[in-house]
Design a protein around this motif. Sequence first.
Motif, PDB file in Angstrom:
ATOM      1  N   VAL A 186       0.830  -1.213   0.000  1.00  0.00           N
ATOM      2  CA  VAL A 186       0.000   0.000   0.000  1.00  0.00           C
ATOM      3  C   VAL A 186       0.867   1.268   0.000  1.00  0.00           C
ATOM      4  CG1 VAL A 186      -1.755   1.297   1.280  1.00  0.00           C
ATOM      5  CG2 VAL A 186      -1.879  -1.199   1.177  1.00  0.00           C
ATOM      6  N   PHE A 187       1.933   1.255   0.781  1.00  0.00           N
ATOM      7  CA  PHE A 187       2.715   2.495   0.900  1.00  0.00           C
ATOM      8  C   PHE A 187       3.287   2.971  -0.441  1.00  0.00           C
ATOM      9  CE2 PHE A 187       6.089   5.399   1.985  1.00  0.00           C
ATOM     10  CZ  PHE A 187       5.408   6.268   2.822  1.00  0.00           C
ATOM     11  N   PRO A 188       3.902   2.058  -1.233  1.00  0.00           N
ATOM     12  CA  PRO A 188       4.406   2.530  -2.534  1.00  0.00           C
ATOM     13  C   PRO A 188       3.295   3.084  -3.438  1.00  0.00           C
ATOM     14  CG  PRO A 188       5.335   0.391  -1.991  1.00  0.00           C
ATOM     15  CD  PRO A 188       4.282   0.663  -0.967  1.00  0.00           C
ATOM     16  N   LEU A 189       2.070   2.588  -3.274  1.00  0.00           N
ATOM     17  CA  LEU A 189       0.965   3.060  -4.121  1.00  0.00           C
ATOM     18  C   LEU A 189       0.420   4.410  -3.649  1.00  0.00           C
ATOM     19  CD1 LEU A 189      -1.062  -0.293  -4.475  1.00  0.00           C
ATOM     20  CD2 LEU A 189       0.036   0.960  -6.359  1.00  0.00           C
ATOM     21  N   TYR A 190       0.219   4.553  -2.350  1.00  0.00           N
ATOM     22  CA  TYR A 190      -0.538   5.712  -1.853  1.00  0.00           C
ATOM     23  C   TYR A 190       0.170   6.517  -0.761  1.00  0.00           C
ATOM     24  CZ  TYR A 190      -4.081   3.144  -4.382  1.00  0.00           C
ATOM     25  OH  TYR A 190      -4.751   2.472  -5.363  1.00  0.00           O
ATOM     26  N   GLY A 191       1.326   6.040  -0.315  1.00  0.00           N
ATOM     27  CA  GLY A 191       2.000   6.670   0.827  1.00  0.00           C
ATOM     28  C   GLY A 191       2.360   8.122   0.577  1.00  0.00           C
ATOM     29  N   GLU A 192       2.983   8.392  -0.585  1.00  0.00           N
ATOM     30  CA  GLU A 192       3.461   9.760  -0.840  1.00  0.00           C
ATOM     31  C   GLU A 192       2.315  10.770  -0.825  1.00  0.00           C
ATOM     32  OE1 GLU A 192       6.263  11.274  -0.659  1.00  0.00           O
ATOM     33  OE2 GLU A 192       7.197   9.341  -0.201  1.00  0.00           O
ATOM     34  N   LYS A 193       1.184  10.351  -1.404  1.00  0.00           N
ATOM     35  CA  LYS A 193       0.025  11.247  -1.455  1.00  0.00           C
ATOM     36  C   LYS A 193      -0.419  11.630  -0.034  1.00  0.00           C
ATOM     37  CE  LYS A 193      -3.149  10.762  -4.906  1.00  0.00           C
ATOM     38  NZ  LYS A 193      -4.290  10.148  -5.604  1.00  0.00           N
ATOM     39  N   VAL A 194      -0.435  10.635   0.835  1.00  0.00           N
ATOM     40  CA  VAL A 194      -0.872  10.867   2.219  1.00  0.00           C
ATOM     41  C   VAL A 194       0.162  11.719   2.961  1.00  0.00           C
ATOM     42  CG1 VAL A 194      -1.292   9.692   4.420  1.00  0.00           C
ATOM     43  CG2 VAL A 194      -2.345   8.832   2.321  1.00  0.00           C
ATOM     44  N   LEU A 195       1.443  11.383   2.813  1.00  0.00           N
ATOM     45  CA  LEU A 195       2.484  12.153   3.510  1.00  0.00           C
ATOM     46  C   LEU A 195       2.457  13.621   3.063  1.00  0.00           C
ATOM     47  CD1 LEU A 195       5.673   9.857   3.599  1.00  0.00           C
ATOM     48  CD2 LEU A 195       3.806  10.019   5.243  1.00  0.00           C
ATOM     49  N   LEU A 196       2.312  13.819   1.751  1.00  0.00           N
ATOM     50  CA  LEU A 196       2.290  15.176   1.215  1.00  0.00           C
ATOM     51  C   LEU A 196       1.138  15.987   1.817  1.00  0.00           C
ATOM     52  CD1 LEU A 196       3.504  17.144  -0.899  1.00  0.00           C
ATOM     53  CD2 LEU A 196       1.784  16.304  -2.517  1.00  0.00           C
ATOM     54  N   SER A 197      -0.053  15.370   1.837  1.00  0.00           N
ATOM     55  CA  SER A 197      -1.218  16.071   2.369  1.00  0.00           C
ATOM     56  C   SER A 197      -1.027  16.391   3.858  1.00  0.00           C
ATOM     57  CB  SER A 197      -2.460  15.215   2.143  1.00  0.00           C
ATOM     58  OG  SER A 197      -3.580  15.841   2.713  1.00  0.00           O
ATOM     59  N   LEU A 198      -0.435  15.452   4.591  1.00  0.00           N
ATOM     60  CA  LEU A 198      -0.191  15.690   6.022  1.00  0.00           C
ATOM     61  C   LEU A 198       0.834  16.805   6.222  1.00  0.00           C
ATOM     62  CD1 LEU A 198      -0.139  11.973   7.253  1.00  0.00           C
ATOM     63  CD2 LEU A 198      -1.771  13.718   7.994  1.00  0.00           C
ATOM     64  N   ARG A 199       1.886  16.799   5.385  1.00  0.00           N
ATOM     65  CA  ARG A 199       2.910  17.854   5.507  1.00  0.00           C
ATOM     66  C   ARG A 199       2.303  19.210   5.175  1.00  0.00           C
ATOM     67  NH1 ARG A 199       6.740  14.190   2.712  1.00  0.00           N
ATOM     68  NH2 ARG A 199       7.903  13.168   4.389  1.00  0.00           N
ATOM     69  N   GLN A 200       1.483  19.238   4.142  1.00  0.00           N
ATOM     70  CA  GLN A 200       0.848  20.515   3.756  1.00  0.00           C
ATOM     71  C   GLN A 200      -0.044  21.036   4.875  1.00  0.00           C
ATOM     72  OE1 GLN A 200      -0.935  19.406   0.031  1.00  0.00           O
ATOM     73  NE2 GLN A 200       0.788  20.178  -1.175  1.00  0.00           N
ATOM     74  N   ALA A 201      -0.577  20.132   5.677  1.00  0.00           N
ATOM     75  CA  ALA A 201      -1.425  20.560   6.799  1.00  0.00           C
ATOM     76  C   ALA A 201      -0.586  20.962   8.015  1.00  0.00           C
ATOM     77  CB  ALA A 201      -2.400  19.444   7.165  1.00  0.00           C
ATOM     78  N   GLY A 202       0.749  20.855   7.870  1.00  0.00           N
ATOM     79  CA  GLY A 202       1.634  21.348   8.929  1.00  0.00           C
ATOM     80  C   GLY A 202       2.160  20.294   9.888  1.00  0.00           C
TER      81      GLY A 202
END
Length: 351
Positions: free
Chosen positions: A43-59
Amino acid sequence: MKVNLGVKSYEIKIARGLLADCGGLIKHVTSAHKVAVVSDDIVFPLYGEKVLLSLRQAGFQVQEIVIPHGETSKSMEMLNYLYGKLADFGLSRADLLVTLGGGVVGDLGGLAAATFLRGLDFVQIPTTLLAQVDSSVGGKVAIDLPQGKNLVGAFYQPKLVVIDPEVLATLEPRVLHDGLAEVIKYGCIKDEGIFSYLEQVADDSALLAGIEFIIEKSCGIKGEIVAQDEFDKGQRMLLNFGHTLGHGVEQAGAYTRFTHGEGVGLGMLAVTRATEQLGLTAAGTGTRIEKLLHKFNLPCQCEYTLPELLQGIMLDKKRHGDKITIVVLEGMGRGKLLEVSLSDLPKYFVL
Ligand SMILES: NC(=O)c1ccc[n+]([C@@H]2O[C@H](COP(=O)([O-])OP(=O)(O)OC[C@H]3O[C@@H](n4cnc5c(N)ncnc54)[C@H](O)[C@@H]3O)[C@@H](O)[C@H]2O)c1
Ligand SMILES: [Zn+2]
């Protein structure tokens, strides 16, 4: 939608593309600085970056913890590995854990959240159909022991569940159908409408095209049952329809021959065939179940005998003394609990 559990109430957000917005949604339910994201190596290689990016953008300051995929990861060893990673990341009790994956990641990560520092807030981002319609809702978290599945765990509710149906597009068909068995179960015990809907769905692509409806209905049914019986002492047992024999099927096949959903499908069919013969269930109900299972490639027969399948029953958490509560259907959409003595149990299954 909301799961009503008093101060422990939480929302389930369901929408296509939601993964990219998860950071903003999570921001509303926490004052955490750090977020640990537990996921698996598929799952992480498929969707991890998208989730991390959104979390980082939220601070948030984020750290991923990726575990091997599969049921063997629901172990004491892997739980211990998570504790170590969470400690190294320096999480405090005000921080947050996110599970991104199927039921394995949700159950293991949820138990880590329930116990690390005596309890961290957590958010579920389920990525299999089974996790979206079943395991992420209801607050049961657990790991397995060599002696049996889910033997160590807790009731621990998430702060939020974020469901993006688009991630289901990458599921193996067998994993998709595995989760669908639980949806069929909801139809059987509570909602003839969802059962009829599935009867009219032509194939997997039509299924996925309307999957939000199915997820919403399913979470609604499970959420309502859980809200009435958080700790599984009464009506929540309805959710075990098909599971008594289903567990036997999974066990007989050493947890590799049949998936959970396949076992549950066989269990729902076997008990309904029997109760129909006993005059407890409206005629024709078993045939409807059989046709629907068949359409979605869920097996309608197995090579095991009834004594083989009922062997493991003594370890069943639903057993009490020499009695066990099983779930039977009065008709489609109408499940009820029935207490039977262990010696009578074989009468309630026709393979
Ligand atoms: N807590 C509960 O109430 C509850 C209820 C039912 C089941 N469970 C537990 O859930 C577990 C099973 O969950 P599961 O069926 O989700 O299995 P899983 O988590 O093992 O996922 C199945 C497979 O699909 C892969 N996967 C996940 N999402 C994907 C995606 N979007 N695209 C491609 N591949 C993806 C995973 O890497 C894995 O290989 C069992 O351990 C069971 O005990 C818990
Ligand atoms: Zn199940």
